[in-house]
Design a protein around this motif. Structure first.
Motif, PDB file in Angstrom:
ATOM      1  N   ALA A 289      94.154  29.630  54.847  1.00  0.00           N
ATOM      2  CA  ALA A 289      95.053  29.018  53.799  1.00  0.00           C
ATOM      3  C   ALA A 289      94.283  28.427  52.558  1.00  0.00           C
ATOM      4  CB  ALA A 289      95.618  27.576  54.335  1.00  0.00           C
ATOM      5  N   HIS A 290      92.827  28.170  52.596  1.00  0.00           N
ATOM      6  CA  HIS A 290      91.989  27.816  51.586  1.00  0.00           C
ATOM      7  C   HIS A 290      91.777  28.829  50.697  1.00  0.00           C
ATOM      8  CE1 HIS A 290      88.267  26.154  49.484  1.00  0.00           C
ATOM      9  NE2 HIS A 290      89.088  24.968  49.661  1.00  0.00           N
ATOM     10  N   ALA A 291      91.305  29.820  51.369  1.00  0.00           N
ATOM     11  CA  ALA A 291      91.137  31.325  50.331  1.00  0.00           C
ATOM     12  C   ALA A 291      92.310  32.042  50.151  1.00  0.00           C
ATOM     13  CB  ALA A 291      90.037  31.964  51.468  1.00  0.00           C
ATOM     14  N   ALA A 292      93.505  31.525  50.458  1.00  0.00           N
ATOM     15  CA  ALA A 292      94.704  32.364  50.425  1.00  0.00           C
ATOM     16  C   ALA A 292      94.565  33.821  50.782  1.00  0.00           C
ATOM     17  CB  ALA A 292      95.214  32.487  48.771  1.00  0.00           C
TER      18      ALA A 292
ATOM     19  N   VAL B 259      89.837  36.705  57.551  1.00  0.00           N
ATOM     20  CA  VAL B 259      88.734  35.674  57.579  1.00  0.00           C
ATOM     21  C   VAL B 259      87.889  36.362  58.740  1.00  0.00           C
ATOM     22  CG1 VAL B 259      88.139  33.346  58.379  1.00  0.00           C
ATOM     23  CG2 VAL B 259      90.085  33.837  56.853  1.00  0.00           C
ATOM     24  N   SER B 260      88.482  36.644  59.862  1.00  0.00           N
ATOM     25  CA  SER B 260      88.015  37.379  60.949  1.00  0.00           C
ATOM     26  C   SER B 260      87.060  38.300  60.758  1.00  0.00           C
ATOM     27  CB  SER B 260      88.794  37.630  62.098  1.00  0.00           C
ATOM     28  OG  SER B 260      88.402  38.127  63.352  1.00  0.00           O
ATOM     29  N   ARG B 261      87.773  39.499  60.015  1.00  0.00           N
ATOM     30  CA  ARG B 261      87.155  40.528  59.450  1.00  0.00           C
ATOM     31  C   ARG B 261      85.716  39.910  58.676  1.00  0.00           C
ATOM     32  NH1 ARG B 261      92.247  44.027  57.956  1.00  0.00           N
ATOM     33  NH2 ARG B 261      92.805  44.727  60.039  1.00  0.00           N
ATOM     34  N   THR B 262      85.960  39.433  57.689  1.00  0.00           N
ATOM     35  CA  THR B 262      84.673  38.734  56.948  1.00  0.00           C
ATOM     36  C   THR B 262      83.765  38.353  57.755  1.00  0.00           C
ATOM     37  OG1 THR B 262      86.275  38.380  55.125  1.00  0.00           O
ATOM     38  CG2 THR B 262      84.126  37.459  55.192  1.00  0.00           C
ATOM     39  N   LEU B 263      83.932  37.350  58.869  1.00  0.00           N
ATOM     40  CA  LEU B 263      82.947  36.908  59.626  1.00  0.00           C
ATOM     41  C   LEU B 263      82.168  37.830  60.522  1.00  0.00           C
ATOM     42  CD1 LEU B 263      84.563  33.310  60.315  1.00  0.00           C
ATOM     43  CD2 LEU B 263      82.919  34.062  58.698  1.00  0.00           C
ATOM     44  N   ARG B 264      82.978  38.970  60.912  1.00  0.00           N
ATOM     45  CA  ARG B 264      82.357  40.065  61.730  1.00  0.00           C
ATOM     46  C   ARG B 264      81.657  40.998  60.780  1.00  0.00           C
ATOM     47  NH1 ARG B 264      87.448  39.898  64.165  1.00  0.00           N
ATOM     48  NH2 ARG B 264      88.172  41.824  63.129  1.00  0.00           N
ATOM     49  N   GLY B 265      81.750  40.844  59.597  1.00  0.00           N
ATOM     50  CA  GLY B 265      81.067  41.873  58.703  1.00  0.00           C
ATOM     51  C   GLY B 265      81.647  43.125  58.536  1.00  0.00           C
ATOM     52  N   ASP B 266      83.062  43.049  58.617  1.00  0.00           N
ATOM     53  CA  ASP B 266      83.869  44.392  58.747  1.00  0.00           C
ATOM     54  C   ASP B 266      83.519  45.005  57.095  1.00  0.00           C
ATOM     55  OD1 ASP B 266      85.982  46.235  58.439  1.00  0.00           O
ATOM     56  OD2 ASP B 266      86.884  45.117  59.834  1.00  0.00           O
TER      57      ASP B 266
ATOM     58  N   PRO C 157      83.732  43.070  48.576  1.00  0.00           N
ATOM     59  CA  PRO C 157      82.870  42.105  48.094  1.00  0.00           C
ATOM     60  C   PRO C 157      83.697  40.815  47.629  1.00  0.00           C
ATOM     61  CG  PRO C 157      82.244  44.367  47.301  1.00  0.00           C
ATOM     62  CD  PRO C 157      83.576  44.510  47.904  1.00  0.00           C
ATOM     63  N   GLU C 158      84.797  40.988  46.560  1.00  0.00           N
ATOM     64  CA  GLU C 158      85.192  40.005  46.076  1.00  0.00           C
ATOM     65  C   GLU C 158      86.075  39.154  46.951  1.00  0.00           C
ATOM     66  OE1 GLU C 158      84.587  43.039  43.219  1.00  0.00           O
ATOM     67  OE2 GLU C 158      85.795  43.050  45.294  1.00  0.00           O
ATOM     68  N   MET C 159      86.675  39.627  47.977  1.00  0.00           N
ATOM     69  CA  MET C 159      87.347  39.080  49.182  1.00  0.00           C
ATOM     70  C   MET C 159      86.452  38.189  49.999  1.00  0.00           C
ATOM     71  SD  MET C 159      90.353  38.548  50.113  1.00  0.00           S
ATOM     72  CE  MET C 159      91.653  39.778  49.591  1.00  0.00           C
ATOM     73  N   ARG C 160      85.178  38.826  50.158  1.00  0.00           N
ATOM     74  CA  ARG C 160      84.320  38.448  51.133  1.00  0.00           C
ATOM     75  C   ARG C 160      83.788  37.244  50.540  1.00  0.00           C
ATOM     76  NH1 ARG C 160      80.694  39.616  55.310  1.00  0.00           N
ATOM     77  NH2 ARG C 160      78.330  38.862  55.010  1.00  0.00           N
TER      78      ARG C 160
ATOM     79  N   ARG D 105      84.885  35.167  48.561  1.00  0.00           N
ATOM     80  CA  ARG D 105      86.158  34.215  48.440  1.00  0.00           C
ATOM     81  C   ARG D 105      86.209  33.469  49.747  1.00  0.00           C
ATOM     82  NH1 ARG D 105      91.342  36.318  46.274  1.00  0.00           N
ATOM     83  NH2 ARG D 105      92.343  36.209  48.352  1.00  0.00           N
ATOM     84  N   VAL D 106      86.327  34.258  50.860  1.00  0.00           N
ATOM     85  CA  VAL D 106      86.237  33.769  52.174  1.00  0.00           C
ATOM     86  C   VAL D 106      85.230  32.980  52.485  1.00  0.00           C
ATOM     87  CG1 VAL D 106      86.183  34.167  54.691  1.00  0.00           C
ATOM     88  CG2 VAL D 106      87.899  35.633  53.032  1.00  0.00           C
ATOM     89  N   LEU D 107      84.014  33.489  52.161  1.00  0.00           N
ATOM     90  CA  LEU D 107      82.679  32.731  52.547  1.00  0.00           C
ATOM     91  C   LEU D 107      82.502  31.189  51.780  1.00  0.00           C
ATOM     92  CD1 LEU D 107      80.104  35.796  52.861  1.00  0.00           C
ATOM     93  CD2 LEU D 107      81.370  34.425  54.618  1.00  0.00           C
ATOM     94  N   ALA D 108      83.259  31.400  50.667  1.00  0.00           N
ATOM     95  CA  ALA D 108      83.145  29.995  49.722  1.00  0.00           C
ATOM     96  C   ALA D 108      83.931  28.930  50.656  1.00  0.00           C
ATOM     97  CB  ALA D 108      83.482  30.312  48.336  1.00  0.00           C
ATOM     98  N   SER D 109      85.142  29.485  50.959  1.00  0.00           N
ATOM     99  CA  SER D 109      85.928  28.533  51.774  1.00  0.00           C
ATOM    100  C   SER D 109      85.311  27.960  53.051  1.00  0.00           C
ATOM    101  CB  SER D 109      87.463  29.058  51.983  1.00  0.00           C
ATOM    102  OG  SER D 109      87.888  29.413  50.812  1.00  0.00           O
ATOM    103  N   VAL D 110      84.644  28.883  53.812  1.00  0.00           N
ATOM    104  CA  VAL D 110      83.901  28.618  55.010  1.00  0.00           C
ATOM    105  C   VAL D 110      82.911  27.299  54.674  1.00  0.00           C
ATOM    106  CG1 VAL D 110      82.300  29.589  56.619  1.00  0.00           C
ATOM    107  CG2 VAL D 110      84.134  30.990  56.243  1.00  0.00           C
TER     108      VAL D 110
END
Length: 339
Positions: free
Chosen positions: A17-20, A26-33, A38-41, A43-48
């Motif tokens: 929700a925070h990263a929209a 989020v799950s894919r980003t944390l698994r390194g999918d 790169p832009e989405m990654r 954004r997600v990591l910033a929210s994390v």
């Protein structure tokens, strides 16, 4: 700034929700999918980082007993290409996420379904996708399966709150029947499924809605429920075509019934038009035209697997159940002509 209550432990859904984005992203980003841009990654990591989220693998393991890396898939009839394609969709997404799929076939038997679900749960699969054999879904309640995540495919749940993925059965049937009416047909035989099942009821409802919207009467004699067998569908179609005032078109509620109806038309030499729900391999080789309601069966499996993986990965298991509807299109097959 986060709007979370102070002191509450953030979940993956909070990060999404925070990263929209979706929890799956989020799950894919944390698994390194690598499919995450790169832009989405970033954004997600910033929210994390801002929410100080840490994935709770221990909680995940406790909820499932232990993480086996296995997903269960329970279907009603593996001999039907529909379920094979659905299984491939599930397996493709599971494999991309480092998991494997265990498949069980119920043959449409509810007791067999209960046994398979119980067996898979006891073998510690991380979650189960089920194509229900009937209307009794009490044995699929995650609360009775020690919190095991469950997703239903092809129909919504009855009496429990779980995610589900369905086909637009009503809209597809309505569209196919309306197309037959537009081509001048006024008496259309309907080769349906069991009316007690969601799919059968929705496809019948769509057929009748199209007739009513066209100002045509709904004739009970033309609405037939067919046992789950192509031979039975052929017999019903032969009966309809052999009537004193036969229908000028047939609409079959699934691919098995379409094959049976086609055989009846070919056997009798009837000029009746034919439409059906579900695509048919090699339909372009038919000697007569046929229209089919088609959709991406693999996508149905992929979306079901996506919902399940999100539930497995997300500690917020109390989130509201989701219903995903797969859209349909109407496709016309014309006989191939030499030269």
């Amino acid at each position: 700034m986060s709007s979370m209550a102070p002191g509450r432990t953030p979940t993956m859904r909070d990060v999404a929700a925070h990263a929209a984005v979706s929890p799956m992203t989020v799950s894919r980003t944390l698994r390194g999918d690598p499919r995450v841009s790169p832009e989405m990654r970033a954004r997600v990591l910033a929210s994390v980082e801002e929410l100080r989220y840490r994935r709770n693998d221990l909680a995940r393991g406790l909820r499932t007993g232990r993480s086996s890396g296995l997903l269960g898939l329970v279907v009603t009839n593996l001999s039907n290409p529909f379920y094979s394609e659905l299984a491939l969709g599930v397996e493709g997404l599971a494999s991309a996420n480092g998991m494997r799929v265990v498949i069980g076939n119920t043959g449409g038997d509810l007791d067999r379904e209960r046994q398979l679900v119980d067996d898979m749960a006891s073998r510690r699969v991380d979650g189960i996708i089920v194509v229900p054999a009937g209307n009794d879904h009490t044995h699929l309640d995650p609360a009775g399966l020690h919190g095991l995540p469950v997703v239903l495919a092809t129909r919504p749940p009855t009496g429990l709150e779980v995610d589900s993925v369905v086909v637009d059965d009503f809209g597809g049937s309505r569209r196919a029947t309306a197309a037959l009416v537009e081509r001048g047909h006024r008496r259309i035989g309907f080769l349906g499924l069991g009316r007690s099942l969601w799919t059968g009821a929705e496809r019948l409802r769509g057929h009748c809605a199209a007739l009513e919207e066209s100002g045509l009467p709904i004739e009970d004699a033309l609405l037939r429920s067919v046992p789950p067998d192509a031979g039975a569908a052929e017999a019903v179609a032969l009966e309809l075509l052999g009537a004193a005032d036969p229908p000028t078109a047939l609409f079959a509620a699934n691919n098995r019934n379409t094959v049976g109806a086609y055989r009846a038309i070919a056997e009798t030499g009837s000029p009746a038009a034919l439409a059906g729900f579900d695509d048919i391999p090699l339909a372009d080789l038919f000697a007569a035209p046929v229209s089919v309601v088609t959709y991406d069966t693999g996508e149905l499996g992929r979306r079901a697997a996506e919902l399940l993986l999100e539930r497995i990965a997300d500690e917020d298991s109390a989130a509201h159940p989701r219903l995903v509807t797969i859209g349909t299109t109407l496709k016309d097959y014309r006989p191939l002509r030499p030269g």
